[in-house]
Enzyme design. Structure first.
Site, PDB file in Angstrom:
ATOM      1  N   ALA A 180       0.672  -1.311   0.060  1.00 28.17           N
ATOM      2  CA  ALA A 180      -0.001   0.251  -0.095  1.00 28.17           C
ATOM      3  C   ALA A 180       0.584   1.459   0.149  1.00 28.17           C
ATOM      4  CB  ALA A 180      -1.287  -0.453   1.049  1.00 28.17           C
ATOM      5  N   GLU A 182       4.064   2.156  -0.867  1.00 22.26           N
ATOM      6  CA  GLU A 182       4.840   2.328  -2.069  1.00 22.26           C
ATOM      7  C   GLU A 182       4.298   3.136  -3.043  1.00 22.26           C
ATOM      8  OE1 GLU A 182       6.747  -1.515  -2.716  1.00 22.26           O
ATOM      9  OE2 GLU A 182       7.242  -2.107  -0.023  1.00 22.26           O
ATOM     10  N   HIS A 304       7.512  -2.269  -7.374  1.00 22.45           N
ATOM     11  CA  HIS A 304       7.247  -1.856  -5.696  1.00 22.45           C
ATOM     12  C   HIS A 304       8.298  -0.758  -5.875  1.00 22.45           C
ATOM     13  CE1 HIS A 304       6.034  -5.537  -3.672  1.00 22.45           C
ATOM     14  NE2 HIS A 304       5.803  -5.728  -5.399  1.00 22.45           N
ATOM     15  N   GLU A 378      12.335  -2.149  -7.285  1.00 17.75           N
ATOM     16  CA  GLU A 378      12.334  -1.605  -6.574  1.00 17.75           C
ATOM     17  C   GLU A 378      12.829   0.077  -6.800  1.00 17.75           C
ATOM     18  OE1 GLU A 378      11.840  -2.155  -2.560  1.00 17.75           O
ATOM     19  OE2 GLU A 378      11.718  -4.087  -3.121  1.00 17.75           O
TER      20      GLU A 378
HETATM   21  N1  ARG Z   1      10.296  -6.080  -1.136  1.00 17.40           N
HETATM   22  C1  ARG Z   1      10.028  -7.069  -1.805  1.00 17.40           C
HETATM   23  C2  ARG Z   1       8.815  -7.595  -0.941  1.00 17.40           C
HETATM   24  O1  ARG Z   1       9.503  -7.905   0.545  1.00 17.40           O
HETATM   25  C3  ARG Z   1      10.171  -8.148  -2.587  1.00 17.40           C
HETATM   26  C4  ARG Z   1      10.456  -8.911  -2.679  1.00 17.40           C
HETATM   27  C5  ARG Z   1      10.983  -9.698  -3.690  1.00 17.40           C
HETATM   28  N2  ARG Z   1      10.322 -10.720  -4.552  1.00 17.40           N
HETATM   29  C6  ARG Z   1      10.940 -11.705  -3.773  1.00 17.40           C
HETATM   30  N3  ARG Z   1       9.935 -13.513  -4.419  1.00 17.40           N
HETATM   31  N4  ARG Z   1      10.992 -12.479  -2.761  1.00 17.40           N
HETATM   32  O2  ARG Z   1       7.942  -7.924  -1.676  1.00 17.40           O
HETATM   33 ZN    ZN Z   2       7.000  -4.180  -1.928  1.00 19.96          ZN
END
Ligand code: ARG
Ligand code: ZN
Length: 416
Positions: A180, A182, A304, A378
């Site tokens: 939310a 981001e 993200h 990101e």
């Molecule tokens: N910052 C993101 C999260 O925490 C990154 C996700 C990356 N993908 C993953 N499969 N870990 O959701």
């Molecule tokens: Zn995120």
């Protein structure tokens, strides 16, 4: 009567102001480079101690950003000192940073004659996103809006379909805003749509050769809650049986290797994965929609923020990759080079698990279904983390567009 209306208006205003969570005195600390042992200590803290909010996950040789209220700052600093972790203050006062980020952008560049409310000088509402995509659909015969279901609070989740490429053309899926707070994510996803559609003449080959499916806001209730009540809300707004805390981290709720890493089973945690995989209506809606896309999207991008990274799968564990990881990495690196060249940012393309092993994210799920290229950008930090001021929306949109061009040119049919 007049006076009464005035009074009740004032009362409502006071209530509305009071209702907003106050972050004054909260600080974000950033650590120095972390050793593997320090990383483990911080990861334990993240999943076990709800007083602290990780804005950037701990990873070896990187820094972590952690927010604490004034009350718990001493405890956080003691923890860091105990583990020999250097730190400095990244955001002195989160409340002030939020206020700065809520000021309208000083550089009004976007089109004032547009037939929709959304503009990229400020952050839009969920209604603005839906109005924008409806307007794009109403103006173009090859564009349409598909309702994919309602959120837990009843908001319409809508996907914009740009299907000029026609049947058999490679599909591309864009998911934004599953977290939310981001806000830059939906802003950049909609900026991408604007560039594709309204600047068609500069690059007709993209809409002509692909079908795009865009979900600008995968977590509409959370997004609206972060606008109205708690700027730093991350999860959805579902009730959790038997718990006082609301919300599941939708990006820990997907069924591929669900709950194996980087999650909490406590409903009050920001990384609560839900009681069962795909328990949340929002994940269910997106999953059902994604499964209708045939062929499986050649490219899937999940926006993200705010770590200046371009992540590729898998993220659930170290050293687990899709078979074609080499081409995924190569294309990601090329995309990031182009992105960085636009405004001098320093994004890096790394494996998700290298950032932080976390299972149950949507990107892993899409990759597991055979989407050839899956990335989780990101987006920009700029020292503000999630509370990026709106004047950075357009530069972010522009630099991400450079990345899009690299990716689309590479996977363009008949070009390989
Ligand atoms: N910052 C993101 C999260 O925490 C990154 C996700 C990356 N993908 C993953 N499969 N870990 O959701
Ligand atoms: Zn995120």
């Amino acid at each position: 009567m007049r006076v009464q209306t005035g009074v009740s208006f004032l009362f409502a205003l006071v209530l509305a102001c009071q209702a907003k969570k106050d972050y004054s005195g909260y600080q974000v600390l950033t650590t120095g480079k972390l050793s593997p042992v320090q990383v483990d200590a911080l990861r334990n803290l993240q999943t076990s101690d709800e007083r602290f909010d990780f804005w950037k996950e701990a990873h070896p040789d990187g820094a972590a950003d952690v927010m604490s209220s004034a009350d718990h700052l001493t405890a956080l600093k003691e923890f860091l000192t105990k583990h020999n972790i250097d730190y400095s203050v990244k955001i002195q006062d989160v409340g002030e940073a939020i206020q700065i980020s809520e000021k309208p952008s000083p550089t009004k560049k976007s089109n004032p004659n547009a037939r929709y409310n959304l503009n990229w000088d400020e952050y839009g509402s969920h209604d603005d996103f839906n109005e924008f995509i409806e307007e794009i659909a109403s103006q173009n015969s090859w564009a349409s809006v598909r309702s994919i279901g309602k959120s837990v609070e009843g908001r319409d989740m809508k996907v914009l379909e740009l299907t000029k490429g026609g049947s058999g053309a490679p599909n591309i899926f864009i998911e934004a805003g599953i977290h939310a707070r981001e806000w830059i994510a939906p802003a950049v996803a909609t900026y991408t749509v604007k560039e594709l559609v309204e600047n068609y003449d500069s690059h007709p080959e993209y809409l002509d050769n692909f079908n795009f499916y865009v979900l600008p806001c995968a977590n509409p209730d959370g997004y609206e809650y972060s606008r109205s009540t708690d700027r730093l809300w991350r999860k959805n707004r579902g009730l959790n049986d038997g718990a006082l805390c609301k919300g599941v981290d939708l990006n820990r709720n997907w069924e591929f290797h669900w709950a194996e890493s980087g999650v909490s089973d406590s409903p009050c945690s920001d990384v609560f994965c839900g009681y069962t995989p795909t328990s949340e209506i929002e994940s269910q809606n997106i999953k059902a929609f994604y499964s209708t896309l045939s062929p499986v999207p050649e490219l899937t991008v999940c926006f993200h923020s705010a770590a200046n990274l371009w992540l590729y799968p898998y993220g659930y564990a170290y050293d687990s990759y899709p078979d074609n990881v080499d081409e995924i990495r190569r294309l990601g690196e090329d995309a990031v080079d182009a992105l960085n060249a636009v405004n001098g940012q320093s994004f890096e393309c790394i494996n998700s698990a290298e950032l932080y092993p976390a299972a149950g994210a949507s990107d892993d799920y899409y990759a597991s279904l055979g989407s050839r290229f899956v990335y989780t950008p990101e987006l920009r930090d700029n020292g503000f983390g999630f509370v990026l001021p709106p004047e950075y929306i357009i530069p972010s949109g522009e630099e991400v567009w450079a990345a899009w061009k690299v990716m689309l040119d590479k996977i363009m049919p008949n070009k390989e």
